[in-house]
Design a protein around this motif. Sequence first.
Motif, PDB file in Angstrom:
ATOM      1  N   ASP A  34      -4.892   0.895  -0.287  1.00 53.52           N
ATOM      2  CA  ASP A  34      -5.584   0.273  -1.412  1.00 53.52           C
ATOM      3  C   ASP A  34      -5.774   1.211  -2.599  1.00 53.52           C
ATOM      4  O   ASP A  34      -6.389   0.824  -3.591  1.00 53.52           O
ATOM      5  CB  ASP A  34      -6.957  -0.257  -0.963  1.00 53.52           C
ATOM      6  CG  ASP A  34      -6.827  -1.315   0.121  1.00 53.52           C
ATOM      7  OD1 ASP A  34      -5.870  -2.107   0.042  1.00 53.52           O
ATOM      8  OD2 ASP A  34      -7.663  -1.337   1.039  1.00 53.52           O
ATOM      9  N   CYS A  66       0.758  -2.923   1.390  1.00 52.64           N
ATOM     10  CA  CYS A  66      -0.202  -2.896   0.279  1.00 52.64           C
ATOM     11  C   CYS A  66      -0.545  -4.303  -0.196  1.00 52.64           C
ATOM     12  O   CYS A  66       0.271  -5.222  -0.095  1.00 52.64           O
ATOM     13  CB  CYS A  66       0.376  -2.118  -0.907  1.00 52.64           C
ATOM     14  SG  CYS A  66       0.507  -0.346  -0.638  1.00 52.64           S
ATOM     15  N   GLY A 265      -7.975  -1.297  -5.730  1.00 50.77           N
ATOM     16  CA  GLY A 265      -7.912   0.169  -5.685  1.00 50.77           C
ATOM     17  C   GLY A 265      -7.860   0.755  -7.065  1.00 50.77           C
ATOM     18  O   GLY A 265      -8.114   0.090  -8.053  1.00 50.77           O
TER      19      GLY A 265
END
Length: 266
Positions: A34, A66, A265
């Motif tokens: 992340d 991801c 993120g």
Amino acid sequence: MRSVADAYVWHRALGNTRVQGPHCDFIKDPENPDVWSSNHISQITAATDPQINALMDEMDAQFGYCAHRLAVVDCFTPQRFVANLAMQDYRELAPTLQMILVGSLAPTNSPVLDIREPRQDQDWQSVYNLVALDHAEGARSNRTALPESVTRGIVAGLRKKSQSCRFFVAYLNGRPSAYGAAVSCPNGLGMVEDLFTLPSCRGRGIASALIHHCIETLRQDQDRIIFLGAHVTERPKRLYGKLGFTPLMLTREFLLKPSALGPTGA
């Protein structure tokens, strides 16, 4: 400009896995999926429809772990690829203004600081606490709240980079108040990176003193050109300009974040 672009790409890849594809580099850290900055593509050369389509397919294959796709572009990235990102609904984040210092920094008045490199776990806990406050403020993450897992992942990345970068924490009256890094790049440039000062300690010359310290560290062995990056929407670029840094180029990031997937993120 090419030297700055190459050094920036190298630093972003440092501590992560770098997979060289035919039309880009894939930067990967599956342990921290992340963290955008640890999982992205750069050095993009795809300029035709077949090349761009193949790159996009390979992104899905490389980053299947991801919940995002991130492309880092600069003035050397083919504009047709950048236009394709817009067509596919990638969102442009706040650009980074790359600034360079050829001569000396302007003199400043700064308080007496104790500037140390973190060595032990307790030192890195102080770094973590500062990074968590940095993330809570949101300037580095496009005003997006970051989960604790991302903060942990970014600090883990800083520790991995510390083998090639010298990371510093500035203590004011015994209290950790700011951090930053001095980076010796393989192409001979010096880089000042990851700067942050506690909001309650700003306006007192702490950031300027830390930048001075980083530059003195980088110029101990050679008279390097120094560069650093500033978010175009944030105030530090004004400080860097007063210190003698001049604007050179923009580095831009384009993010695709499917709403049905995991946390955000940086």
